[in-house]
Scaffold this motif. Structure first.
Motif, short mmCIF file in Angstrom:
data_model
loop_
_atom_site.label_atom_id
_atom_site.label_comp_id
_atom_site.label_asym_id
_atom_site.label_seq_id
_atom_site.Cartn_x
_atom_site.Cartn_y
_atom_site.Cartn_z
N ALA A 12 31.82 23.11 65.16
CA ALA A 12 31.39 21.72 65.31
C ALA A 12 30.26 21.34 64.37
CB ALA A 12 30.97 21.48 66.77
N ASN A 13 29.63 22.31 63.73
CA ASN A 13 28.47 22.01 62.87
C ASN A 13 28.58 22.67 61.49
OD1 ASN A 13 26.53 20.61 64.91
ND2 ASN A 13 27.17 22.48 65.95
N VAL B 47 29.78 30.60 70.40
CA VAL B 47 29.30 30.59 69.02
C VAL B 47 30.39 30.01 68.11
CG1 VAL B 47 28.61 32.05 67.06
CG2 VAL B 47 27.65 32.48 69.32
N ASP B 48 31.62 30.45 68.32
CA ASP B 48 32.72 29.95 67.50
C ASP B 48 32.81 28.43 67.59
OD1 ASP B 48 33.31 32.50 66.79
OD2 ASP B 48 35.00 32.75 68.20
N LEU C 60 21.36 26.08 65.41
CA LEU C 60 22.61 26.65 65.93
C LEU C 60 22.35 27.47 67.20
CD1 LEU C 60 24.30 27.62 62.55
CD2 LEU C 60 25.00 25.78 64.11
N VAL C 61 21.30 28.29 67.15
CA VAL C 61 20.97 29.12 68.32
C VAL C 61 20.69 28.21 69.51
CG1 VAL C 61 19.30 30.75 69.31
CG2 VAL C 61 20.08 31.06 66.95
N GLY C 62 19.94 27.16 69.26
CA GLY C 62 19.59 26.21 70.32
C GLY C 62 20.82 25.58 70.94
N GLN C 63 21.78 25.18 70.06
CA GLN C 63 23.00 24.57 70.57
C GLN C 63 23.78 25.54 71.46
OE1 GLN C 63 24.11 21.27 70.21
NE2 GLN C 63 21.96 21.16 69.59
N CYS C 64 23.84 26.82 71.04
CA CYS C 64 24.54 27.85 71.83
C CYS C 64 23.85 28.03 73.18
CB CYS C 64 24.57 29.19 71.10
SG CYS C 64 25.54 29.12 69.58
#
Lengths: 476, 486
Positions: free
Chosen positions: A431-432, A425-426, A450-454
């Protein structure tokens, strides 16, 4: 012009008695050709039929289950015609005094509405043998193993108005027959098959149009396709000013087309007359009441129980209870995992889908209720996510393994280690930075991103609740 | 001592008991007689000599054993007794042809219930005998193979359809035989050949394995030299059979107990319709004389009317032919029997097999039966015939409320010349005028000899009773038979 479709069905169901209707031969499916036969079912000269009493009992059960009246006095008749699969050159059926008359039940449609479909009659008769094309000699061979297997023919009123209604009717009927245990209703083996009578008439007209009869449909898909094809065909004829010919048709599911077999003009005259080798069937009130009292829980009753006790949506409860096998699967899996709602959701989506895709009966699902319950348990305990669950489900079918085994072998166990997730997450948040700004500006979609990226970084195995919580901490 | 082949079954049994002869000698005597006489009579289609002689040997050893142990009386009444079987009863491993080309080489895979019963009781089948094809005919001339001749006068027909069964017994080729009776097929040949023939109540004897002509009318029955043999043979074959749904579930009786020489107080009805037009004078007189005889022995005689019997013949031909058209559908050249060599498709197989395989009379009845069941004609013919059937039954019931038995001629005439009626089916049908009402009503009737015409040809009378009254019929028949011996 607008047309209304009028559909009536004749459903043939093989009864699951141990022996044939007029002799002691086994009804078992398969077997080497002509090994389940005797002088009676092969139509030897001088052989006589003796009625199997179980057949009457099963037919009466079916009649009572669809709310029909049972005739105290009925008889059997000969239907005469020549065909190599019919060894006596007549079928023993029932003509003017069938065992059951005037029944019916409600069907539920996708939009939640219900409609009553009437049943004109149910009668008993014997099945024919099977013709096998011999590729070696180029000839046709006769296998009489199936000759004499008991059938009931269930004739509906012309109450259906669409393919959907017809399919819903057959599904419901199949469910009822399964529940009372009189037929295994395996459509692929031909133990349940439907003849569809269909006609069109201008909306508002009372008289029926000329109908065609399409024979021996043995899957829901075929019924649906055939009906839509036939509607279109008749419509085109009528719209171009032509006349529909009353005829018997054959549906080829492989090509998706129907063919005319014979027109009414050269249809057989079956010369029905009372079968002199059999006595009339007389049933007492005690006999009928005894069967009535011992009928098992019918789908209607089960459906109500699912809605009231398990709080399932009415539509879902209707679908699940339409098949005894599916409903039994539902009950067993729910009991095992303790989450009927989840089982129901899976049935309504994935299980129905795979059964349709593979054209298999619910009694032949590629996994047991117990195995399926283990999958639900893995999800409910947080060991895997719902998304991973879907993958495990597919693997369960293709690899025929326990879900725990698949999860272990493929390392699909959900990551719920908070420190490991926090690390990801960090990194993603760093990065975004724009996403944080967007979210605070009211763009909720940024959270999803963000959740999707994680999740992507965690290869789908991250515990979604924990990821959500940790991201929200940044966003506060 | 009498020639063995002249003996009745009960006399043969006495002979075994007294060691006058062995079963082998008896069986051989009959085959010798067949060798000598059947070239003229032509009763047998198939002989089972090898099997019969084997059975005879086994029977002989059992009889010797029983005689030594003093248990002879425990052996069944027909033990070691030869019998001829009409060729429409299935016999395991033996040809069952129905005298038809279509079944010419058909070897049955099973035994009819009557055959099973006879085998269990030690009777010995000599062979299968000729008949009108599929039991359709009154003269035995409709056999696809050859015509059977009347042993009394070889220029005459033996009657039909069980002509071979009657000729075998009358010609001393077998002591007893089985026939089947759909419209008179036991009684008519029994009458024309001068023997005793019983058409039992419908349902008394299992039809399982009897190749069906008209299922609701067909009944197997005994054909014998005397009334006692008839009762013995009926004992051996009567009884409930689970394989035949129409078989009556009634207590088994010993019909030999009904052989009582006494008719005092018995009420005999004489149905007027059976003595009217078309009947040969000598036949009428002989039957009337027989009735007088019974009256003199103490029976009470009165007249009655069975008006509906006037339409019995058309009623019979509608019902019988309708059922036949369906029953004979299975002979299609697919699974067994004759198949045409001349075909290119399925329709050809059916059409040509049946056109080539069936004889003229059979085809005539199939066409008629198909017609009366056809859409649009069913009510006018088949349904109406069923109504008349009910009426005929009722009139018989009424008659039996007054009388114990009815007596009538069997055939309007004595045996006619071979070939005389073959080209006139309607005239041939008229020969069954007095016998068909009994089948329609499902009641029993026995035909017994009651005299001879001026040419020495036998005359038969039938004693008709209500359902399951075979005992009464035997009593009357026995008393009359005894009165003629004196």
């Amino acid at each position: 012009m607008e047309y209304e479709v009028v559909i009536g069905l004749e459903v043939h169901a093989e009864l699951s008695t141990k022996t044939k209707i007029y002799c002691g031969c086994t009804t078992e499916f398969g077997g080497d050709p002509n090994t389940h036969c005797c002088p009676i079912c092969t139509g030897m000269p001088g052989a006589l039929p003796v009625l199997n009493e179980k057949v009457v009992e099963y037919a009466v059960k079916a009649g009572l289950a669809v709310g029909a009246q049972i005739n105290r006095n009925s008889k059997q008749d000969r239907k005469n015609y020549f065909y190599p699969d019919t060894p006596r050159a007549y079928q023993i059926s029932q003509f003017d005094l069938p065992l059951c008359i005037n029944g019916g039940f409600d069907i539920t449609l996708k939009d939640g509405t219900t409609k009553r479909i009437g049943i004109t009659r149910i009668h008993i008769e014997d099945d024919a043998g099977k013709l096998v094309h011999d590729t070696y000699t180029g000839g046709t061979l006769v296998d009489l193993n199936r000759a004499g297997v008991p059938l009931i023919e269930i004739v509906s009123e012309p109450d259906m108005r669409s393919a959907e209604e017809a399919v819903a009717y057959v599904e419901k009927l199949k469910g009822i027959l399964e529940y009372i245990g009189v037929s295994d209703c395996k459509m692929q083996e031909g133990s349940l098959r439907a003849d569809v009578n269909l006609s069109l008439r201008p909306v508002g007209q009372k008289e029926f149009g000329t109908r065609t009869e399409s024979k021996n449909l043995n899957s829901f898909r075929a019924i649906e396709h055939m009906i839509n094809f036939e509607i279109q065909r008749q419509k085109e004829i009528l719209e171009s000013g032509g006349k529909v010919i009353q005829e018997t048709r054959r549906w080829d599911e492989a090509t998706g087309e129907g063919y005319a077999m014979r027109s009414k003009e050269d249809a057989d005259d079956y010369r029905y007359f009372p079968e002199p080798d059999l006595m009339p069937i007389k049933l007492s009130d005690d006999y009928i009441n005894n069967i009535k009292e011992n009928l098992p829980e019918l789908p209607e009753r089960r459906k109500a129980r699912y809605i009231e006790e398990l709080k399932l949506p009415e539509y879902d409860a209707g679908i699940i209870t339409s098949s005894k096998a599916l409903s039994d699967f539902f009950e067993e899996a729910s009991k095992e995992c303790g989450n009927p709602k989840a089982v129901s959701n899976w049935i309504m989506t994935d299980i129905i889908r795979i059964a349709r895709e593979n054209d298999i009966d619910y009694s032949d699902l590629p996994f047991s209720a117990k195995r399926f319950a283990s999958l639900i348990k893995l999800i409910d305990s947080g060991s895997i996510s719902n998304t991973i669950g879907k993958k495990v489900f597919e693997d369960m079918i293709s690899e025929n393994k326990e879900p725990e085994e698949i999860v272990k072998e493929k390392g699909l166990l959900q990551i719920s280690d908070e420190s490991a997730i926090k690390e990801v997450v960090d990194r993603v948040v760093a990065a975004n930075p724009q996403s944080i700004v967007d979210y605070k500006a009211g763009k909720d979609r940024a959270l999803g991103f963000l959740v999707g990226q994680c999740m992507k970084e965690l290869k789908g195995k991250g515990n979604p609740q924990i990821i959500n919580r940790l991201i929200m901490e940044y966003l506060k | 001592m009498k020639n063995i082949t002249k003996l009745t079954s009960h006399e043969i049994r006495e002979g075994y008991k007294n060691k006058d002869f062995t079963v082998k000698e008896v069986v051989e005597s009959f085959y010798k007689n067949i060798d000598e006489k059947d070239g003229d009579i032509k009763a047998f289609i198939t002989l089972c000599k090898e099997d019969a002689l084997k059975c005879a040997e086994i029977a002989d050893s059992k009889i010797s054993e029983a005689l030594a142990n003093g248990t002879f009386d425990e052996l069944p009444a027909l033990f070691g007794v030869p019998i001829a079987i009409k060729d429409n009863m299935n016999t395991y491993g033996v040809k069952t042809t129905c005298a038809s080309k279509i079944l010419e080489n058909f070897i049955s895979p099973y035994d009819a219930t009557v055959i099973k019963n006879l085998k269990e009781q030690g009777a010995i089948m000599l062979g299968k005998v000729n008949m009108d094809e599929f039991a359709m005919g009154s003269s035995c001339e409709n056999s696809a193979f050859f015509v059977t001749h009347n042993p009394v006068d070889l220029t005459k027909v033996p009657g039909g359809s069980s002509g071979g069964s009657a000729a075998a017994v009358a010609g001393d080729l077998a002591p007893i035989s089985l026939g089947s009776d759909t419209g008179g097929s036991i009684r008519m040949p029994a009458s024309l050949c001068g023997i005793v023939g019983m058409k039992p109540t419908y349902g008394l004897i299992s039809r399982y394995g009897l190749v069906a002509y008209a299922s609701s009318l067909d009944q197997i029955g005994p054909m014998t030299k005397d009334v006692e043999d008839n009762a013995i043979l009926l004992n051996a074959i009567a009884g409930h059979d689970e394989m035949d749904s129409t078989s009556a579930n009634i207590e088994k009786k010993d019909y030999t107990k009904a052989l009582i020489n006494d008719v005092k107080g018995l009420k005999i009805g004489v149905p007027e319709e059976f003595f009217g037009e078309g009947i040969q004078k000598e036949v009428k007189e002989a039957v009337e004389k027989a009735i007088e005889k019974l009256k003199s022995l103490g029976a009470e005689v009165g007249t009655c009317s069975l008006a509906a019997c006037k339409v019995a013949l058309p009623t019979y031909y509608i019902i019988a032919d309708a059922e036949a058209s369906s029953n004979l559908g299975r002979f299609d050249g697919i699974r067994y029997g004759y198949r045409t060599k001349n075909f290119e498709n399925l329709k050809d197989i059916y059409k040509n097999t049946r056109s080539e395989g069936f004889g003229k009379e059979v085809k005539r009845r199939i066409i008629l039966g198909t017609y009366v069941l056809s859409a649009g004609y069913y009510d006018a013919y088949y349904k109406k015939a069923q109504k008349v059937r009910t009426l005929i039954k009722k009139q018989f019931d009424d008659a039996f409320s007054k009388y114990d038995v009815l007596i009538a001629p069997v055939s309007p005439t004595t045996a006619w010349n071979i070939g005389e009626k073959v080209n006139n089916p309607l005239e041939m049908y008229l020969a069954d005028l007095f016998t068909v009402p009994i089948n329609i009503a499902g009641i029993p009737a026995i035909s017994i000899p009651c005299g001879k015409d001026n040419n020495g040809l036998p005359i038969g009378m039938q004693i008709i009773g209500k359902h399951f009254s075979e005992e009464t019929l035997y009593r009357v028949a026995y008393t009359f038979e005894k009165s003629r011996e004196v």
